[in-house]
Design an enzyme around this catalytic site. Sequence first.
Site, mmCIF file in Angstrom:
data_model
loop_
_atom_site.group_PDB
_atom_site.id
_atom_site.type_symbol
_atom_site.label_atom_id
_atom_site.label_comp_id
_atom_site.label_asym_id
_atom_site.label_seq_id
_atom_site.Cartn_x
_atom_site.Cartn_y
_atom_site.Cartn_z
ATOM 1 N N ARG A 67 100.740 144.076 90.802
ATOM 2 C CA ARG A 67 100.517 144.796 92.061
ATOM 3 C C ARG A 67 100.145 146.250 91.808
ATOM 4 O O ARG A 67 100.718 146.892 90.915
ATOM 5 C CB ARG A 67 101.797 144.799 92.901
ATOM 6 C CG ARG A 67 101.949 143.614 93.796
ATOM 7 C CD ARG A 67 103.029 143.821 94.845
ATOM 8 N NE ARG A 67 104.257 144.401 94.352
ATOM 9 C CZ ARG A 67 105.167 144.987 95.137
ATOM 10 N NH1 ARG A 67 104.964 145.062 96.436
ATOM 11 N NH2 ARG A 67 106.272 145.494 94.628
ATOM 12 N N SER A 122 108.712 145.188 83.960
ATOM 13 C CA SER A 122 109.963 144.405 83.951
ATOM 14 C C SER A 122 110.104 143.538 82.701
ATOM 15 O O SER A 122 110.230 142.312 82.783
ATOM 16 C CB SER A 122 110.057 143.555 85.218
ATOM 17 O OG SER A 122 110.006 144.387 86.338
ATOM 18 N N ASP A 136 113.007 147.421 87.186
ATOM 19 C CA ASP A 136 113.130 147.041 88.608
ATOM 20 C C ASP A 136 114.532 147.282 89.176
ATOM 21 O O ASP A 136 114.691 147.548 90.366
ATOM 22 C CB ASP A 136 112.691 145.582 88.851
ATOM 23 C CG ASP A 136 113.428 144.588 87.965
ATOM 24 O OD1 ASP A 136 114.155 145.025 87.061
ATOM 25 O OD2 ASP A 136 113.253 143.376 88.156
#
Length: 919
Positions: free
Chosen positions: A539, A603, A657
């Site tokens: 993203r 992550s 995250d």
Amino acid sequence: MIAAQLLAYYFTELKDDQVKKIDKYLYAMRFSDEMLLDILCRFRKDLESGLARDTNPTATVKMLPTFVRSIPDGSEKGDFIALDLGGSNFRILRVKVSHEKKQTVQMESQIYDTPEDIMHGSGTRLFDHVAECLGDFMEKQKIKDKKLPVGFTFSFPCSQTKLDEGILLTWTKRFKASGVEGMDVVKLLNKAIKKRGDYEADIMAVVNDTVGTMMTCGFDDQRCEVGVIIGTGTNACYMEEMRHIDLVEGDEGRMCINTEWGSFGDDGSLEDIRTEFDREIDRGSLNPGKQLFEKMVSGMYMGELVRLILVKMAKEGLLFEGRITPELLTKGKFETKHISAIEKNKEGLTKAKDILTRLGVEPSHEDCIAVQHVCTIVSFRSANLIAATLGGILGRLRDNKGVPRLRTTVGIDGSLYKMHPQYARRLQKMVRRLVSDCDVRFLLSESGSAKGAAMVTAVAYRLADQTRQINETLAEFKLSHAQLLEVKKRMRTEIENGLGKKTHESATVKMLPTFVRSTPDGSENGDFLALDLGGTNFRVLLVKIRSGKRRTVEMHNKIYAIPVEVMQGTGDELFDHIVHCISDFLDYMGMKNARLPLGFTFSFPCKQTSLDAGILINWTKGFKTTDCEGEDMVGLLREGIKRHEEFDLDVVAVVNDTVGTMMTCAYEEPTCEIGLIAGTGSNACYMEEMRNIETVEGDEGRMCVNMEWGAFGDNGCLDDIRTQYDRAVDDLSLNAGRQRYEKMCSGMYLGEIVRNILIDLTKRGFLFRGQISETLKTRGIFETKFLSQIESDRLALLQVRGILQQLGLDSTCDDSIIVKEVCGVVSRRAAQICGAGMAAIADKIRENRGLEQLDITVGVDGTLYKLHPHFSLIMHQTVKELAPKCNVNFLLSEDGSGKGAALITAVACRLREQEQQNK
């Protein structure tokens, strides 16, 4: 020849004429299908009234719970005794159920007489007599030294609050022993046995004869879930869903309900179909106004009904040329067995002549035809009415199961059903007409209700043994307060090891510094880019943060796929692809020329040496890109941007995250200083004092530490609470021996733990009839989302069965209860050990700050926390119990990996500006 034909024709005409006359006379005893469907609906309403707490006290159909929760499943075995007390004869049986190749039952029985003086004497004498007979039977069987389980068929109305209790409501069938009504018959019998002192018996179940019938037939056909008696009296029982039985605690599973349907209509609801003959029978009975339905249909009254009709017809000159004899006027002279004899196809008219002759009425051939037809109408009415009430039960079963078509078996016993030549056929035909969406098998109970009492006992014995063994298996998952305190204590030890310079290298909980030194204070302002790389999708976000009185965060994002060839190609190819996606996004947003600050949520396990430097320790989640492990990810991203020379970005922070989750919540709630992910994986972070972080220079202020707590226990410190199922899941995982704590409390593994337990319980014969389906053997098939669905309080067992069926598991109601229990203990333990870890963090922060009481907020994200019906509540409760000096609140995070990355970047920019101003 012609004469014979003429004679036959004459008799046929005569017969038709007589039949029409009788039909007209007894018009009120014949029902249309519409009328029977109406009676069916009335009965269903009465069933519902009997089940509901508010209406039960005034309900006529009492719907008594029997505490029989399961029908035989074919795995019962053992040596049992059955007592059957329900009339002047008292029967004792020894029932041996064994398992050689297939289940077999051996029965030996003896009948003992119950003299009239004992039936009408004191209760003490009656139960002394029963205990004496039982002693005699055990002596003859040479089993006085054994304490065998006993089932007691006690065919009188009783109320029960458990299986091994029966409080006599009222005596029936000529019994009048004093001091028994209102007492528990099991206690009275136990007292009588104890007084003798020469043997012991374990009375496990009291059952009604109707329930005994269902259980006897249930042994031969496991679909049997209804029992009906049509004999001297009539009654029915069936398996009802616990959630509908208001009188008994609990919503799980099913229980057999003894309807006591003989009293249907006692409130006047059948007045429109009762005839003058029914009213006369009732007036002359021992219990006027009671058991009105039974008086219309059962063997005890049918003969008398026919006699009253014959008397009236004779008085009106319609029969016997008006002759009325003393015999015909004598109550009880015309018996139900006479109806059965008269209705036989071939010799029926001959039998009618014999029976009527004995009554002295000198019947003509016409009289015999007429009497035969009267008998037919009365017995047909009985079969039709029972078809309507049975149809009511079948319709309810169908609706309970939520199926368009019900397939079930009805177990039946009783002299009327067995002896009458046409009764069974008529009843079955009418049931099929009234409930055409039910496929019903009618099974005759061969060995009466006593075998059923043994079966109830065998099932109770099996369930008790099974429950004990399942409880032992699941006990390992039920952690005590002391065990949870120990988990908290060990987590604290591992935290200290991870923070210490000397112990850090060997520590399992790595306590990685993130170089995030502050949570948002509300003054953050500006436009920020965030990248989120953590799986097959990538993203890019533009986050606009505005400070001031009305703080706002506005987000725009685009999702890009990462092709497999890029995931498994070279580092340059991966970062070229990422830069290409950023370029596309900046074009899309029209911001190619601005040099925006950027936060990179990466992550994967990283060692950070500064806020904008993260060295990849190793790839996970299917990434195999070369030339990346051991390299600084921010450096590779900067090089990629430089290679393309299309735009410039200020890469400020590489973000985990969990930290992003904490920062997102901290923006809304300043007391948020802990982050928790409880989803597919599990991790936590919190604001630690710099003085305690020995792996980073400097003692001033605080820094967020990414705990990487999933590895807690990798050094064996949790081995005492790990079960064989945890070990099996770990052994077959991709990273055996690693992330052991995560494997006990994260969504990725809970379903797999449950699957392993279910396989073990199935192998031991406690589930799915001992049959392990191919589906159950498939790793990963039992997803954690199924736990969330199965444990939902709103979900009935029927829906649990639906979920199991999707998994190819053909489950019974009992299976569904066990599966739900297994899911419950696994997810509860997960929430508790997660809570123990959280309590360790909260207490550490409180002690760091020298506070007596700490108020703090945890920012949380993750599907397990969000979607599981009980996980969050159990975790909160555990934290409260284990860290009583901390008031810990939980706040759900929104988009920790996107918005959180932008906020970390914004905070870093604010701190950077402050430092420059201070210089």
